[in-house]
Design an enzyme around this catalytic site. Structure first.
Site, PDB file in Angstrom:
ATOM      1  N   GLU A 255       0.593  -1.647  -0.123  1.00 22.91           N
ATOM      2  CA  GLU A 255      -0.099  -0.183  -0.206  1.00 22.91           C
ATOM      3  C   GLU A 255       1.092   1.139   0.483  1.00 22.91           C
ATOM      4  OE1 GLU A 255      -2.596   0.036   3.704  1.00 22.91           O
ATOM      5  OE2 GLU A 255      -3.757  -1.358   1.829  1.00 22.91           O
TER       6      GLU A 255
ATOM      7  N   GLU B  37      -7.621  -7.650  -1.629  1.00 24.68           N
ATOM      8  CA  GLU B  37      -7.436  -7.432   0.508  1.00 24.68           C
ATOM      9  C   GLU B  37      -9.133  -7.541   0.336  1.00 24.68           C
ATOM     10  OE1 GLU B  37      -5.259  -4.870   2.968  1.00 24.68           O
ATOM     11  OE2 GLU B  37      -3.204  -5.711   2.243  1.00 24.68           O
TER      12      GLU B  37
HETATM   13  C1  BMA Z   1      -5.241  -3.619   4.590  1.00 23.31           C
HETATM   14  C2  BMA Z   1      -3.536  -3.993   4.844  1.00 23.31           C
HETATM   15  C3  BMA Z   1      -3.704  -4.296   6.594  1.00 23.31           C
HETATM   16  C4  BMA Z   1      -4.794  -3.240   7.320  1.00 23.31           C
HETATM   17  C5  BMA Z   1      -5.773  -4.018   7.072  1.00 23.31           C
HETATM   18  C6  BMA Z   1      -7.105  -3.510   7.712  1.00 23.31           C
HETATM   19  O1  BMA Z   1      -5.182  -2.346   4.113  1.00 23.31           O
HETATM   20  O2  BMA Z   1      -2.725  -3.878   4.097  1.00 23.31           O
HETATM   21  O3  BMA Z   1      -2.916  -2.591   6.975  1.00 23.31           O
HETATM   22  O4  BMA Z   1      -4.552  -4.026   8.750  1.00 23.31           O
HETATM   23  O5  BMA Z   1      -5.783  -3.236   5.861  1.00 23.31           O
HETATM   24  O6  BMA Z   1      -6.919  -2.356   7.664  1.00 23.31           O
END
Ligand code: BMA
Length: 812
Positions: A390, A487
């Site tokens: 990120e 994610e």
């Molecule tokens: C994303 C991940 C982590 C974080 C998760 C939840 O951005 O890369 O940095 O724990 O979200 O917020």
């Protein structure tokens, strides 16, 4: 020793015009000690140490002269928190944000200034334990001829000759003053391959490169990810027989597979595809994100790693992303991934921050990156390297309020760190797998835009991360129809049995100090209630402990249902382009495991207990899955296949009324062929027509279930679709669910019987380690048998004592 640098300037050869401007002094120099006892070649840019190292005159540490019969070794550690603060303070030219984590994380500052597990200074799912100590194996090595520092190999497929080759690199520290010669014998018996090479090692650091041609008369079986084939590997031995009777033997498992990241134009869509081919086969990556398994790595045993990774495979996952805020995992982790067929997206350890690029920092990073690539590149499980987590997004979406005037400084640092150093080293060390600069990134498009894209979250390129805690998660329209979603997720609380171990009675309420303390994500506890509120009634028990337990249960129901809806949307998007978007080929939810007992996005609790989400994952990641959804009052079912061959199946659709255990209607399609590796429409019906055709159904009184089968056998999980929120459902009764437990060899059967239709039936045996064959299910039939697989020996009576069952209508 005083050293002098000498440059032999060949001025007469220099361009006279250049003399008036500037003349580079880069290149070959000679170094001489002040008293003239030593003279050797050097380079500029360079330093005396690197010249001495290159010549083999100094080594990492030679302790020959200080070792006695009894030795005491003293290591001094500085506080990592103070060190990070000092480094940040010393960086006076500009700040490198973020300075500190958000207060809700109760963490430490400036973690980006120290090369150590970034989440050890706290994260939004983890505590701040900035550990120090010797956290990995350490040893003294004695040798007087040479020492094998690294031993690496890469299987390479020659597309032209269609043959496998093996590139072996062995890096030696030769301390002998004379060249060392000898023979190397490489043998892979199962592939009927044995080759012998003569080598000669000059004093100093030497690398021997061997090129082994695999016997082409033997078929090489390739390594496949879980669900796509076997994880065949071949035992290899390498024997170095060197002068002075020195022999060094190494054995390793070699796996053969190819990996390609395909970024190419798609008809009817802007942008580029983003998917992986393994051995030439496009594969949908299903899985989750891995964080460190404990705050204290010395507590991470092989058993724990096995439990967590086996649980990933049991949930039909084929991929884990080793996230960049944690650690490069231990050898055992990758060995297990190789054996279980888990593909690994391996980040380098940089996350959610900007980083300095001063000389010391870069030197440390360079050594780190080269070491990790060398250590890990023989693992077939690792299919892609990722530069960071990120950080492209952090810069381009301006997380740290950087002014436009300052931006170029940070962009320059980003390019220096990830492109000119990390990427360069990775590409030089490993040519067998792709490298992406960040996650999320637009891949080739980011590169085109100067390594960073204006919008790294673009659905048409690369991967995206997606979080939305505000919109109703049952509405699939809020999710991005992206190429690859690496994610996404929602939080839940771990089960009471897990929390109980680290809390006491006064902690057992949703708003206790404990509950607030363990929640490290701002507003996290309220966000969970907000999502629950869309579809469920809140607990209203007069017993505060029961209310706490019911709330925990509801957070898990909500999380499981949200991630199910989202994942099913991504899986059904693999074969289509709608309004220019689609061809989704990856879904890795955030996050697999937990680092402590606290609310988080994890599907496995600290210690390994499966949350409801993990049981759901086993279904929503199943190789064959029917997915139901609605669009403007029309109900659709897609068939998703991750199989390697076409299969002939039929679809059964059933309607149940909440008030009865007998199905109201049932229909079945003809047998049809579901093509390998596709998601296609199987069924479409207007909801009002559908309800009208089925007795007196309404959205509130009925629920739809559906599954795929062959003539004799269920081949997909039974899936379902709610036609209204469960808080509005009509006809649901409190279900009385009983279980008769019996032992069957190593497992236990739970014969369940229910008095009424029961949504989200949750079987719990407290802290007895193990998992059920299914859990959190919708029970529309009177009886059902579920198995319990214990992870440690247990007994029927122990299980009976701890067994509790909860279903939705128990929450009141
Ligand atoms: C994303 C991940 C982590 C974080 C998760 C939840 O951005 O890369 O940095 O724990 O979200 O917020």
């Amino acid at each position: 020793m005083r050293l002098r640098l000498l440059l032999l300037l060949a001025l007469c050869q220099a361009d006279p015009a250049a003399l008036g401007r500037s003349l580079s002094l880069r290149g070959s120099w000679r170094i001489r000690s002040g008293n003239g006892s030593l003279e050797l070649p050097g380079r500029v840019p360079g330093c005396v140490h690197s010249a001495l190292l290159k010549r083999g005159l100094i080594q990492s540490f030679d302790i020959t002269s200080v070792v006695r019969d009894v030795n005491s070794l003293e290591l001094r550690f500085q506080s990592p928190v103070l060190y990070a603060a000092q480094r940040s303070k010393a960086h006076t030219s500009y700040s490198v944000p973020p300075d500190c984590p958000p207060p809700v994380q109760r963490g430490q500052c400036h973690v980006n200034f120290i090369r150590k597990e970034q989440s050890s200074f706290s994260w939004d799912w983890g505590p701040s334990f900035p550990t120090q100590g010797i956290w990995k194996d350490v040893r003294i090595e004695a040798y007087n001829i040479c020492h094998l520092n690294y031993f690496m190999f890469s299987p390479v497929y020659d597309n032209h000759t269609q043959e496998w080759n093996l590139e072996i690199e062995s890096s030696f520290d030769v301390v002998s003053s004379k060249p060392v010669s000898g023979q190397v014998i490489v043998a892979i018996p199962k592939l009927q391959t044995q080759q012998t090479y003569s080598i000669e090692l000059q004093p100093g650091e030497r690398t021997v490169e061997l090129f082994v041609k695999i016997n082409k008369n033997v078929t090489v079986e390739t390594w496949w990810p879980h669900g796509h084939g076997n994880q065949t590997g071949y035992n290899m031995t390498i024997l170095f027989k060197l002068d002075g009777g020195l022999s060094i033997k190494k054995s390793a498992k070699v796996y053969f597979r190819t990996v390609e990241l395909i970024e190419e134009p798609i008809e009817g869509s802007q942008g580029l595809s983003f998917y992986f081919k393994i051995n030439g086969l496009p594969i949908f990556l299903k899985g989750s994100n891995w964080i460190p398994a404990d705050s204290f790595q010395d507590r991470v045993t092989s058993d724990l790693l096995w439990l967590l990774l086996q649980s990933a495979v049991d949930a039909n996952m084929n991929t884990l992303r080793v996230w960049g805020g944690g650690i490069y995992e231990q050898e055992e982790f990758y060995r297990l991934c190789d054996e279980l067929g888990i593909m690994v997206w391996q980040d380098f350890m940089f996350a959610c921050a900007l980083y300095p690029t001063d000389r010391d920092f870069l030197n440390s990073v360079r050594a780190e990156v080269a070491h990790q690539v060398r250590r890990l590149k023989c693992h077939p499980s690792i299919i892609v390297w990722g530069g960071n987590n990120e950080n492209e997004a952090a810069l381009m979406m301006n997380w740290y309020n950087i002014t436009p005037r300052e931006l170029h400084t940070y962009i320059k640092d980003y390019v220096v760190l990830y492109v000119k150093n990390i990427r360069k080293i990775v590409l030089a060390e490993d040519k067998t797998r792709p490298f992406v600069l960040s996650s999320p990134t637009n891949g080739a498009e980011s590169i085109k835009e100067g390594w960073l894209s204006l919008n790294p979250y673009d659905n048409n390129f690369g991967d995206v991360h997606f979080y939305d805690y505000i919109s109703d998660c049952w509405n699939w329209k809020v999710f991005p129809k992206a190429r690859f979603v690496s994610e996404y997720g929602y939080q839940s609380w771990p089960s009471f049995s897990t929390l109980e171990k680290v809390s006491s009675q006064e902690d057992w309420s949703y708003n206790s100090k404990f509950s607030l303390h363990r929640q490290h994500h701002a507003n996290g506890n309220n966000e969970m209630l907000h999502q629950i509120g869309f579809h469920f009634k809140f607990p209203e028990s007069t017993d505060p402990l029961q209310t706490f337990k019911d709330t925990i249960y509801l957070t898990q129901v909500m999380q499981a249902q949200c991630v199910k809806t989202e994942t099913e949307f991504y899986r059904r998007s693999r074969s289509e382009i709608v309004d220019g978007q689609g061809y989704t080929m990856g879904a890795l939810y955030w996050q697999l495991n937990d680092i402590w007992q606290a609310p988080s996005w994890a599907s496995l609790e600290y210690g390994g207990k499966w949350k409801m989400l993990h049981y759901f994952a086993r279904h929503f990641f199943a190789p064959l899955l029917p997915v139901g959804f609605e669009d403007q009052d029309v109900f659709f079912i897609y068939g998703v296949s991750d199989l390697r061959s076409d299969c002939e199946v039929k679809l059964t659709v059933r309607v149940h009324t909440w008030s009865s255990l007998e199905p109201l209607c049932s229909s079945e399609t003809e047998r049809f062929v579901l093509k390998a590796g596709t998601a296609v429409l199987l069924y479409k019906e207007s909801v009002p027509v559908f309800l009208k055709n089925c007795g007196n159904c309404t959205r509130q009184s009925c629920v739809v279930s559906f599954y795929l089968s062959t003539d004799s056998q269920l081949v997909s999980p039974a899936n379902y679709h709610f036609l209204s929120s469960l808080s509005e459902s009509v006809g649901l009764h409190k279900a009385h669910v009983t279980a008769i437990i019996s032992q069957q060899g190593d497992t236990f059967a739970f014969d369940l019987e229910t008095s009424a239709v029961a949504p989200f039936v949750w079987l719990d045996v407290g802290s007895i380690p193990g998992r059920f064959s299914d859990n959190g299910f919708l029970m529309t039939e009177k009886t059902r048998t579920v198995l319990f697989y214990p992870w440690k020996p247990t007994s029927k009576s122990e299980l009976e004592q701890c067994f509790r069952v909860t279903s939705l209508m128990d929450v009141d």
